[in-house]
Scaffold this motif. Structure first.
Motif, PDB file in Angstrom:
ATOM      1  N   ILE A  39       0.829  -1.206   0.000  1.00 34.11           N
ATOM      2  CA  ILE A  39       0.000   0.000   0.000  1.00 34.11           C
ATOM      3  C   ILE A  39       0.863   1.255   0.000  1.00 34.11           C
ATOM      4  CG2 ILE A  39      -1.676   1.316   1.364  1.00 34.11           C
ATOM      5  CD1 ILE A  39      -2.820  -1.465   2.251  1.00 34.11           C
ATOM      6  N   GLN A  40       1.897   1.278   0.829  1.00 34.97           N
ATOM      7  CA  GLN A  40       2.778   2.450   0.914  1.00 34.97           C
ATOM      8  C   GLN A  40       3.480   2.692  -0.418  1.00 34.97           C
ATOM      9  OE1 GLN A  40       6.431   2.561   0.968  1.00 34.97           O
ATOM     10  NE2 GLN A  40       6.303   4.772   1.147  1.00 34.97           N
ATOM     11  N   ARG A  41       3.970   1.655  -1.046  1.00 33.85           N
ATOM     12  CA  ARG A  41       4.642   1.814  -2.344  1.00 33.85           C
ATOM     13  C   ARG A  41       3.674   2.311  -3.416  1.00 33.85           C
ATOM     14  NH1 ARG A  41       8.194  -3.539  -3.615  1.00 33.85           N
ATOM     15  NH2 ARG A  41       9.596  -3.461  -1.837  1.00 33.85           N
ATOM     16  N   ALA A  42       2.496   1.729  -3.442  1.00 31.77           N
ATOM     17  CA  ALA A  42       1.518   2.113  -4.472  1.00 31.77           C
ATOM     18  C   ALA A  42       1.082   3.567  -4.311  1.00 31.77           C
ATOM     19  CB  ALA A  42       0.311   1.189  -4.411  1.00 31.77           C
ATOM     20  N   ASN A  43       1.019   4.054  -3.091  1.00 30.71           N
ATOM     21  CA  ASN A  43       0.593   5.430  -2.847  1.00 30.71           C
ATOM     22  C   ASN A  43       1.732   6.432  -2.961  1.00 30.71           C
ATOM     23  OD1 ASN A  43      -2.124   4.860  -2.471  1.00 30.71           O
ATOM     24  ND2 ASN A  43      -1.836   4.399  -0.306  1.00 30.71           N
ATOM     25  N   ASN A  44       2.947   5.968  -3.130  1.00 31.02           N
ATOM     26  CA  ASN A  44       4.119   6.841  -3.218  1.00 31.02           C
ATOM     27  C   ASN A  44       4.294   7.353  -4.651  1.00 31.02           C
ATOM     28  OD1 ASN A  44       6.398   8.239  -2.545  1.00 31.02           O
ATOM     29  ND2 ASN A  44       7.749   6.452  -2.637  1.00 31.02           N
ATOM     30  N   THR A  45       3.273   8.037  -5.135  1.00 20.08           N
ATOM     31  CA  THR A  45       3.280   8.593  -6.483  1.00 20.08           C
ATOM     32  C   THR A  45       2.328   9.783  -6.508  1.00 20.08           C
ATOM     33  OG1 THR A  45       2.839   8.142  -8.821  1.00 20.08           O
ATOM     34  CG2 THR A  45       1.495   6.959  -7.231  1.00 20.08           C
ATOM     35  N   HIS A  46       2.477  10.638  -7.504  1.00 19.78           N
ATOM     36  CA  HIS A  46       1.587  11.786  -7.655  1.00 19.78           C
ATOM     37  C   HIS A  46       0.321  11.411  -8.413  1.00 19.78           C
ATOM     38  CE1 HIS A  46       4.463  14.708  -6.133  1.00 19.78           C
ATOM     39  NE2 HIS A  46       5.384  14.092  -6.851  1.00 19.78           N
ATOM     40  N   TYR A  47       0.229  10.178  -8.877  1.00 23.44           N
ATOM     41  CA  TYR A  47      -0.869   9.769  -9.737  1.00 23.44           C
ATOM     42  C   TYR A  47      -1.755   8.736  -9.061  1.00 23.44           C
ATOM     43  CZ  TYR A  47       2.283  12.033 -12.954  1.00 23.44           C
ATOM     44  OH  TYR A  47       3.108  12.954 -13.549  1.00 23.44           O
ATOM     45  N   GLY A  48      -2.930   8.530  -9.615  1.00 21.97           N
ATOM     46  CA  GLY A  48      -3.846   7.549  -9.046  1.00 21.97           C
ATOM     47  C   GLY A  48      -5.041   7.278  -9.937  1.00 21.97           C
ATOM     48  N   LEU A  49      -4.796   7.007 -11.197  1.00 23.11           N
ATOM     49  CA  LEU A  49      -5.900   6.730 -12.110  1.00 23.11           C
ATOM     50  C   LEU A  49      -6.439   5.322 -11.889  1.00 23.11           C
ATOM     51  CD1 LEU A  49      -7.687   7.711 -14.396  1.00 23.11           C
ATOM     52  CD2 LEU A  49      -5.986   6.845 -16.004  1.00 23.11           C
ATOM     53  N   GLY A  50      -5.583   4.331 -11.966  1.00 24.55           N
ATOM     54  CA  GLY A  50      -6.024   2.951 -11.795  1.00 24.55           C
ATOM     55  C   GLY A  50      -4.938   2.096 -11.191  1.00 24.55           C
ATOM     56  N   SER A  53      -7.104  -2.811  -1.793  1.00 24.85           N
ATOM     57  CA  SER A  53      -7.938  -1.889  -2.573  1.00 24.85           C
ATOM     58  C   SER A  53      -8.460  -0.746  -1.714  1.00 24.85           C
ATOM     59  CB  SER A  53      -9.103  -2.635  -3.233  1.00 24.85           C
ATOM     60  OG  SER A  53     -10.078  -3.003  -2.282  1.00 24.85           O
ATOM     61  N   ASN A  54      -8.745  -1.004  -0.456  1.00 25.94           N
ATOM     62  CA  ASN A  54      -9.181   0.064   0.447  1.00 25.94           C
ATOM     63  C   ASN A  54      -8.057   1.041   0.782  1.00 25.94           C
ATOM     64  OD1 ASN A  54     -11.844  -0.791   0.661  1.00 25.94           O
ATOM     65  ND2 ASN A  54     -11.425  -2.125   2.402  1.00 25.94           N
ATOM     66  N   GLY A  55      -6.824   0.570   0.755  1.00 24.86           N
ATOM     67  CA  GLY A  55      -5.693   1.421   1.141  1.00 24.86           C
ATOM     68  C   GLY A  55      -5.068   2.208   0.006  1.00 24.86           C
ATOM     69  N   ILE A  56      -5.224   1.757  -1.218  1.00 29.61           N
ATOM     70  CA  ILE A  56      -4.571   2.412  -2.356  1.00 29.61           C
ATOM     71  C   ILE A  56      -5.438   3.540  -2.887  1.00 29.61           C
ATOM     72  CG2 ILE A  56      -3.823   2.090  -4.753  1.00 29.61           C
ATOM     73  CD1 ILE A  56      -2.714  -0.595  -3.934  1.00 29.61           C
ATOM     74  N   ARG A  57      -4.827   4.712  -3.083  1.00 31.53           N
ATOM     75  CA  ARG A  57      -5.524   5.907  -3.572  1.00 31.53           C
ATOM     76  C   ARG A  57      -5.528   5.909  -5.095  1.00 31.53           C
ATOM     77  NH1 ARG A  57      -8.258   9.308  -1.670  1.00 31.53           N
ATOM     78  NH2 ARG A  57      -7.181  11.124  -2.455  1.00 31.53           N
ATOM     79  N   ALA A  58      -6.495   5.212  -5.672  1.00 31.43           N
ATOM     80  CA  ALA A  58      -6.669   5.156  -7.128  1.00 31.43           C
ATOM     81  C   ALA A  58      -8.157   5.212  -7.432  1.00 31.43           C
ATOM     82  CB  ALA A  58      -6.051   3.884  -7.700  1.00 31.43           C
ATOM     83  N   GLY A  59      -8.501   5.827  -8.544  1.00 27.73           N
ATOM     84  CA  GLY A  59      -9.898   5.985  -8.921  1.00 27.73           C
ATOM     85  C   GLY A  59     -10.579   4.686  -9.286  1.00 27.73           C
ATOM     86  N   PHE A  61      -7.463   9.869  -8.842  1.00 23.63           N
ATOM     87  CA  PHE A  61      -7.138  10.609  -7.625  1.00 23.63           C
ATOM     88  C   PHE A  61      -5.850  11.388  -7.889  1.00 23.63           C
ATOM     89  CE2 PHE A  61      -9.129   7.536  -4.269  1.00 23.63           C
ATOM     90  CZ  PHE A  61     -10.347   7.644  -4.889  1.00 23.63           C
ATOM     91  N   LYS A  62      -5.536  12.287  -7.002  1.00 24.41           N
ATOM     92  CA  LYS A  62      -4.303  13.084  -7.033  1.00 24.41           C
ATOM     93  C   LYS A  62      -4.171  13.815  -8.373  1.00 24.41           C
ATOM     94  CE  LYS A  62      -2.272   9.234  -4.835  1.00 24.41           C
ATOM     95  NZ  LYS A  62      -1.099   8.439  -4.589  1.00 24.41           N
ATOM     96  N   ASP A  63      -3.032  13.700  -9.053  1.00 21.67           N
ATOM     97  CA  ASP A  63      -2.801  14.409 -10.319  1.00 21.67           C
ATOM     98  C   ASP A  63      -3.342  13.656 -11.537  1.00 21.67           C
ATOM     99  OD1 ASP A  63      -1.571  16.468  -8.994  1.00 21.67           O
ATOM    100  OD2 ASP A  63       0.474  15.786  -9.390  1.00 21.67           O
ATOM    101  N   SER A  64      -4.194  12.685 -11.320  1.00 22.91           N
ATOM    102  CA  SER A  64      -4.745  11.892 -12.423  1.00 22.91           C
ATOM    103  C   SER A  64      -6.145  12.352 -12.813  1.00 22.91           C
ATOM    104  CB  SER A  64      -4.777  10.413 -12.038  1.00 22.91           C
ATOM    105  OG  SER A  64      -3.475   9.900 -11.978  1.00 22.91           O
ATOM    106  N   GLY A  65      -6.338  13.624 -12.858  1.00 22.71           N
ATOM    107  CA  GLY A  65      -7.609  14.138 -13.335  1.00 22.71           C
ATOM    108  C   GLY A  65      -8.474  14.732 -12.256  1.00 22.71           C
ATOM    109  N   VAL A  66      -9.503  15.411 -12.713  1.00 25.91           N
ATOM    110  CA  VAL A  66     -10.447  16.071 -11.819  1.00 25.91           C
ATOM    111  C   VAL A  66     -11.842  15.593 -12.178  1.00 25.91           C
ATOM    112  CG1 VAL A  66     -11.417  18.301 -11.144  1.00 25.91           C
ATOM    113  CG2 VAL A  66      -8.965  18.094 -11.635  1.00 25.91           C
ATOM    114  N   GLY A  67     -12.616  15.224 -11.191  1.00 23.08           N
ATOM    115  CA  GLY A  67     -13.992  14.836 -11.431  1.00 23.08           C
ATOM    116  C   GLY A  67     -14.134  13.389 -11.869  1.00 23.08           C
TER     117      GLY A  67
END
Length: 109
Positions: free
Chosen positions: A25-36, A51-57, A76-82
């Motif tokens: 989870i920590q590695r997956a969230n260590n990015t500016h992106y979070g599309l999938g 899946s609950n811990g990772i910040r991805a849309g 999520f994050k820099d992977s888009g708005v809305g």
């Protein structure tokens, strides 16, 4: 690694070793992106925890790019708005309004 930290669009699979679920989870969230994101595993309890811990849309478990037009899509994050698609995708096109009317025969104050 660049492949694990940037948004790469295309048929790419990144496989890394890990010791604990929290490390994943920590590695997956260590990015500016979070599309999938996605995981392949036989242990669905671990998959749900991840899946609950990772910040991805969108998070895929034992599949990828399975798609339902009723499900919202966005990052999520820099992977888009809305969000697009589904009920959530319509919200950006809507405005809410409340109208309250007291008619002469109502008992409202």
């Amino acid at each position: 690694m660049k492949i694990a930290r940037e948004e790469i669009f295309g048929p790419v699979l990144s496989i890394t070793k890990f010791k604990t679920i929290d490390e994943v989870i920590q590695r997956a969230n260590n990015t500016h992106y979070g599309l999938g994101a996605g995981i392949h595993t036989k242990n669905l309890d671990n998959a749900i925890k991840i899946s609950n811990g990772i910040r991805a849309g969108t998070f895929y478990i034992n599949c990828y790019y399975a798609f339902d037009p009723a499900a919202p899509f966005g990052g999520f994050k820099d992977s888009g708005v809305g969000r697009e698609l589904g009920e959530d995708g319509l919200r950006s096109y809507l405005e809410s309004k409340t109208v309250i009317i007291k008619r002469p025969d109502d008992s409202l104050p």
